[in-house]
Structure formats: structure tokens, C-alpha cells
Design an enzyme around this catalytic site. Structure first.
Site, short mmCIF file in Angstrom:
data_model
loop_
_atom_site.label_atom_id
_atom_site.label_comp_id
_atom_site.label_asym_id
_atom_site.label_seq_id
_atom_site.Cartn_x
_atom_site.Cartn_y
_atom_site.Cartn_z
N CYS A 79 -8.40 -28.65 -71.52
CA CYS A 79 -8.01 -28.35 -72.96
C CYS A 79 -8.09 -29.51 -73.77
CB CYS A 79 -6.72 -27.52 -72.73
SG CYS A 79 -6.68 -26.67 -74.42
N HIS A 167 -7.72 -23.16 -68.79
CA HIS A 167 -6.78 -23.59 -67.88
C HIS A 167 -7.05 -22.97 -66.58
CE1 HIS A 167 -4.03 -25.62 -70.80
NE2 HIS A 167 -4.59 -24.73 -71.92
N GLU A 169 -5.40 -23.93 -63.92
CA GLU A 169 -3.92 -23.93 -63.34
C GLU A 169 -3.42 -22.74 -63.26
OE1 GLU A 169 -3.08 -25.90 -67.34
OE2 GLU A 169 -4.87 -25.52 -65.88
N SER A 221 26.38 -30.34 -50.39
CA SER A 221 26.88 -29.45 -51.01
C SER A 221 26.73 -28.01 -50.44
CB SER A 221 25.93 -29.37 -52.64
OG SER A 221 24.57 -28.91 -52.20
N GLY A 222 25.99 -28.14 -49.33
CA GLY A 222 25.63 -26.76 -48.58
C GLY A 222 24.20 -26.00 -49.08
N GLY A 223 23.70 -26.81 -50.30
CA GLY A 223 22.30 -26.01 -50.82
C GLY A 223 21.29 -26.75 -50.03
N VAL A 224 19.92 -26.38 -50.46
CA VAL A 224 18.73 -26.63 -49.88
C VAL A 224 18.70 -28.27 -49.91
CG1 VAL A 224 16.41 -26.40 -49.94
CG2 VAL A 224 17.81 -24.25 -50.04
N ASP A 225 18.65 -29.01 -51.10
CA ASP A 225 18.11 -30.21 -51.36
C ASP A 225 19.03 -31.19 -50.12
OD1 ASP A 225 16.48 -29.03 -53.26
OD2 ASP A 225 17.58 -29.64 -54.85
N SER A 226 20.28 -31.15 -50.41
CA SER A 226 21.08 -31.89 -49.80
C SER A 226 20.97 -31.68 -48.29
CB SER A 226 22.50 -32.00 -50.19
OG SER A 226 23.09 -30.87 -49.87
N SER A 227 20.87 -30.52 -47.76
CA SER A 227 20.73 -30.42 -46.45
C SER A 227 19.40 -30.80 -45.73
CB SER A 227 20.51 -28.83 -46.24
OG SER A 227 21.92 -28.21 -46.60
#
Length: 509
Positions: A79, A167, A169, A221-227
């Protein structure tokens, strides 16, 4: 050396989507502002120029320095990127007679061209531009056209440079992924070997080498990222990693105990800290959303610093920074205006004289989950909905009290467990209950009641930048409403939030 594709961002709403599509082809890529990207090293196999809300005719139009790129390694302009390649090399770009937006079809395709190999005439593409190429420079060959756009796609003679005005994508471009694959795998010769397993293996080896015998602390934190960060580090340095999981009192019902048991069962070195009284004491009576967040952030840092100080010779602080955070900090337009402050451990590295390690910096959220799966993390952690750092404090509108928090936890538990029992949990990106600062009249039995109202919130999304409300079955919502009203003393009304983001946010505070 890591193979990669550079994506130069001109401010398009689709730039991150380009990166996601390239990564779906198991090819690593990085996004940089058009005016601030590093000189390509031998690992850079190609460059993609994104679209833009700007016009190449604007006085302040984005103009990249492509001297080290164009003619040296493959380039694909999308584009605005394509129009820039025309406008700056002797061609003409003019405002369209009408804005070209939406579905179109390629009426002409040079299928022998490397970029359009396997793409047939008639295929659907997605247009989104107000300018159009009216005259291509000498040495440019048109390889694709629509009814209204003759120069829909072009190739520059003598160099591996292409431009397309549609586009690839977006999903509406039927053969878009095929075109991107032709570019990154066929033209750029990328091996398509960047997988969750390969990322995990390379990252663990790199962490082992860079950290050596140093000690690292991580706030879980118990979340995905920190785990996932925890398990990458655990596999790299074992017991030299200490995880600190703070119970703020603002987690979901019984969540602290459940998550601690899960972490310990998986062999992590985790220290649980009960700081409920400290947090709730500081928050007592606070109703302003921003003051809640800042209070929680301050107390968290104080508690974390106190606990971390009990561990000797710590040199590193691990954080769960992911790629959207990185992109945001270096975007073309600078960091977005603050909508709300975030709950994190900002300021700790300098205060405690620690170095920072961020193993997930290259990954999008969905990629983090895939890496976690390759490490063997259980679904209980991997499929957990995103949960705000300030926890239930920002789902309890108005003043925070222990009584109101207990009411919210019970209602929230009924909603979340109901989603799981009905097999709807995995179809929702994020869900929760909001306790409203209003009371309403109701009737229970022969008695008139004047009690709290709650709102159910459930959304679908891929990255939380945009979100739509989840179209949960009426029967399910009705059942949850009845169960909350019957079982949670203090609630006599349940409503369902059907607003999307934008204009609303996912959280209410």
C-alpha cells in the site's frame, strides 16, 4: 545467526498483523519505525514496508532511508510502501477519484512472477487507500491489476523489489498468506524453522549462558506471561531462580492457593507472600480508579522489595515483557496517550541495583502460549484468561471494603466456574463480574430488597487492542443470573455488558 524479516512501520493499523502473518509462516520478524531501524545484518533476509494513514503527497509524509536495503536485499512495499517506491523514483501517485476501500479482484495476474506464483486471476484482495499509482517509473513492470487499479502489483527490473497496493495480511485477501509465503520463503529464502520449540530451546541455552550462576528473582502473577518466563528460567538455571507470588487479597476466590499448589507441583522455587491485610488496609475506602492502581502498584513494590531483600546476592530481575509492549514504546507516533496506569514492578531494577532479563520480548501473546505448551505447562495456566494487575480492585467500582470484595468474589466465582462447566471458557478471551456502586429495588419472596447490582463482562479478542462482547447463550446468562442472585447475599440484579472496545474498554476502571 537468527534469520529475520524487518517490517518498517509507517503508522498503519495493520503493521502488527503483517508481523503475525509472517510469524505464522514460522519466520521470525521485527517491527521498526520507518525512521529508526538498525542497519541490516546478514541475518536480515528481507524488508517489508507497511501501509500508512499518510499520503506520499503530504509535506510531512514518512520518508525512510532505504539506501542500505533497496537493491541489496528483497523488499516488498504494501500500500503506502508501494506508493513510496513509485513516488520517490519518478512515477506518479494521485488521489483516487473515490476512496478505494474493501474487496476487489485481480483481473490480471502474471502468475510466473515469483511473488504471485500460484495466484490466479480473479482472486479477491483487500484495498484500503485514498491514493493510487497512476504512472509507474521506467523499469517497473505491472504484474497484477484490478478493474480500477492498473498498477495493483509491480516488480522492479534488475532487483528483488516488489510493490502491491492491496493488503495481503488481512483475511479478506484470499491468497494473501500465499503471497507472503512466496516473499519470505521463496524470494527471501527463509527456512521457516522458527517454531515455539526452537524458540524455547534457543532461549534456554541463551539464558544459561548469559546468567551463568547468577541469582534471579521474578514476581509471579499467576498469568501466562510470568508463568512462561518462570519455566524458561527454571529450565535454564534451576534453583537460582526465586519466584515471589504475592497474595494481594484482590485475586479471585481461592486463586492464591490453587496457583501456588500448581507452581509447587511443577517444581518451581516459589515463595508465597500473604500481604492481604496490608493491601486492603491501604485501599480501604478508596474509590478513585487511578488512585487504586497507584496504591496497589506502590504497595506491591514495597512488599516485593522487602521479600526480595531476604534473598542474598540477587543480580537479575526477570519480567514478562512481551512484543506489543516493545512495539508500543518505540512506535512511529510514540507511546499512546495514557488511558490508565499499569500495575508492574517499574522502578525496582534501579532501586535494587538489578539487571533486567526479559525472555519474552520477541513474542506476541498467542506465541507465548505456544511456547508455554512446548514447555509442558498445564492448561490451567496456559488457557487462563488475562487478569488485570490490580485484580478485583478495578472490578469493584466505588469504595473498596472487605464486605464488598467478598460479595464480588462469590459472584465472580459463579460466573467463571459456569463458563468452564458449560465449555464456554475457552471461547472467551476475558471475563469477569463488576460490582456496581449502585443499589436497586428487588423482590425476594414477600420481601422488598434494596441491594447491589453486578454486571457480567465477557469479550472476544486476539490481543486486547480491540474486543467484541461475547455472544453467550441467553440460557447460560439466565442461569448464571439466577445462581448469583440466589446464592450471593447482597445482590438482587445482574446485567450483561454488550459494549465493544472501542469505544469502551474491557475493564470498567
Amino acid at each position: 545467526m537468527q534469520e529475520k524479516i524487518f517490517i518498517l512501520d509507517f503508522g498503519s493499523q495493520y503493521t502488527q498483523l503483517i508481523a503475525r502473518r509472517v510469524r505464522e509462516l514460522n519466520v521470525y520478524c521485527e517491527i521498526y519505525p520507518f525512521n529508526n531501524f538498525p542497519a541490516p545484518d546478514p541475518g536480515v533476509k528481507g524488508v517489508i514496508l507497511s501501509g500508512s494513514p499518510s499520503s506520499v503527497k503530504d509535506a510531512a509524509a514518512p520518508v525512510p532511508d532505504l539506501a542500505a536495503v533497496k537493491g541489496h536485499i528483497p523488499v516488498l512495499g504494501i500500500c503506502y510502501g508501494a506508493q513510496h517506491l513509485v513516488h520517490t523514483h519518478g512515477g506518479e501517485v494521485q488521489p483516487s477519484e473515490h476512496r478505494e476501500y474493501g474487496r476487489a479482484n485481480l483481473t490480471f495476474v502474471k502468475s510466473s512472477d515469483a511473488l504471485l506464483n500460484g495466484v490466479a486471476a480473479g482472486t479477491q484482495v483487500w484495498m484500503s487507500h485514498s491514493d493510487t499509482i497512476t504512472n509507474i517509473p521506467c523499469g517497473y513492470e505491472i504484474i497484477g491489476s484490478t478493474d480500477s487499479v492498473e498498477a495493483g502489483a509491480f516488480k522492479i527490473d534488475g532487483e528483488n523489489t516488489w510493490g502491491i497496493q492491496f493488503h495481503p495480511e488481512v483475511y479478506h485477501t484470499t491468497d494473501g498468506q500465499k503471497i507472503l509465503k512466496n516473499f519470505v520463503a521463496g524470494i527471501c529464502k527463509c527456512s521457516q524453522a522458527w517454531t515455539p520449540e526452537s524458540f524455547a530451546g534457543a532461549t534456554i541455552a541463551s539464558l544459561r549462558e548469559s546468567l551463568g550462576g547468577d541469582k534471579v528473582i521474578l514476581g509471579l502473577s499467576g498469568g501466562v506471561d510470568s508463568s512462561v518466563v518462570a519455566f524458561l528460567l527454571h529450565k535454564a538455571i534451576g534453583s537460582n531462580l526465586t519466584c515471589i507470588f504475592v497474595d494481594t487479597g484482590l485475586l479471585r476466590k481461592n486463586e492464591f492457593e490453587k496457583v501456588m499448589d500448581s507452581y509447587l507441583g511443577l517444581g518451581l522455587n516459589v515463595k508465597g507472600v500473604n500481604a492481604v491485610d496490608r493491601f486492603l488496609g491501604e485501599l480501604e475506602g478508596i474509590s478513585d480508579p487511578e488512585k487504586k492502581r497507584k496504591t496497589i502498584g506502590r504497595v506491591f513494590i514495597e512488599v516485593f522489595e522487602q521479600e526480595a531483600g531476604k534473598i542474598k546476592d540477587v543480580k537479575w530481575l526477570a519480567q514478562g515483557t512481551i512484543y506489543p509492549d516493545v512495539i508500543e514504546s518505540m512506535s512511529v507516533n510514540g507511546p499512546s496517550a495514557m488511558i490508565k496506569s499499569h500495575h508492574n514492578v517499574g522502578g525496582l531494577p534501579e532501586k535494587m541495583n538489578l539487571k533486567v532479563v526479559e525472555p519474552l520480548r520477541p513474542l506476541f501473546k498467542d506465541e507465548v502460549r505456544k511456547v508455554g505448551a512446548s514447555l509442558g505447562l498445564p492448561d490451567f495456566i496456559l488457557q487462563r484468561h488475562p487478569f488485570p494487575g490490580p485484580g478485583l480492585a478495578i472490578r469493584l467500582l466505588g469504595a473498596i471494603t472487605r464486605e464488598r470484595l467478598a460479595i464480588l468474589k462469590e459472584a465472580d466465582d459463579i460466573f467463571i466456574e459456569g463458563l468452564k462447566k458449560s465449555r464456554l471458557y475457552d471461547k472467551v478471551w476475558q471475563a469477569g463480574v463488576i460490582l456496581l456502586p449502585v443499589k436497586t429495588v428487588g423482590v425476594m419472596g414477600d420481601e422488598r430488597t434494596y441491594e447491589n447490582a453486578v454486571a457480567l463482562r465477557a469479550v472476544t479478542s486476539t490481543d486486547a487492542m480491540t474486543a467484541d462482547w461475547s455472544h453467550l447463550p441467553y440460557e447460560f446468562l439466565g442461569g448464571i443470573s439466577n445462581e448469583i442472585i440466589n446464592k450471593v447475599k447482597g445482590i438482587n440484579r445482574v446485567v450483561y455488558d454488550i459494549s465493544s472496545k472501542p469505544p469502551s474498554t474491557i475493564e470498567w476502571e
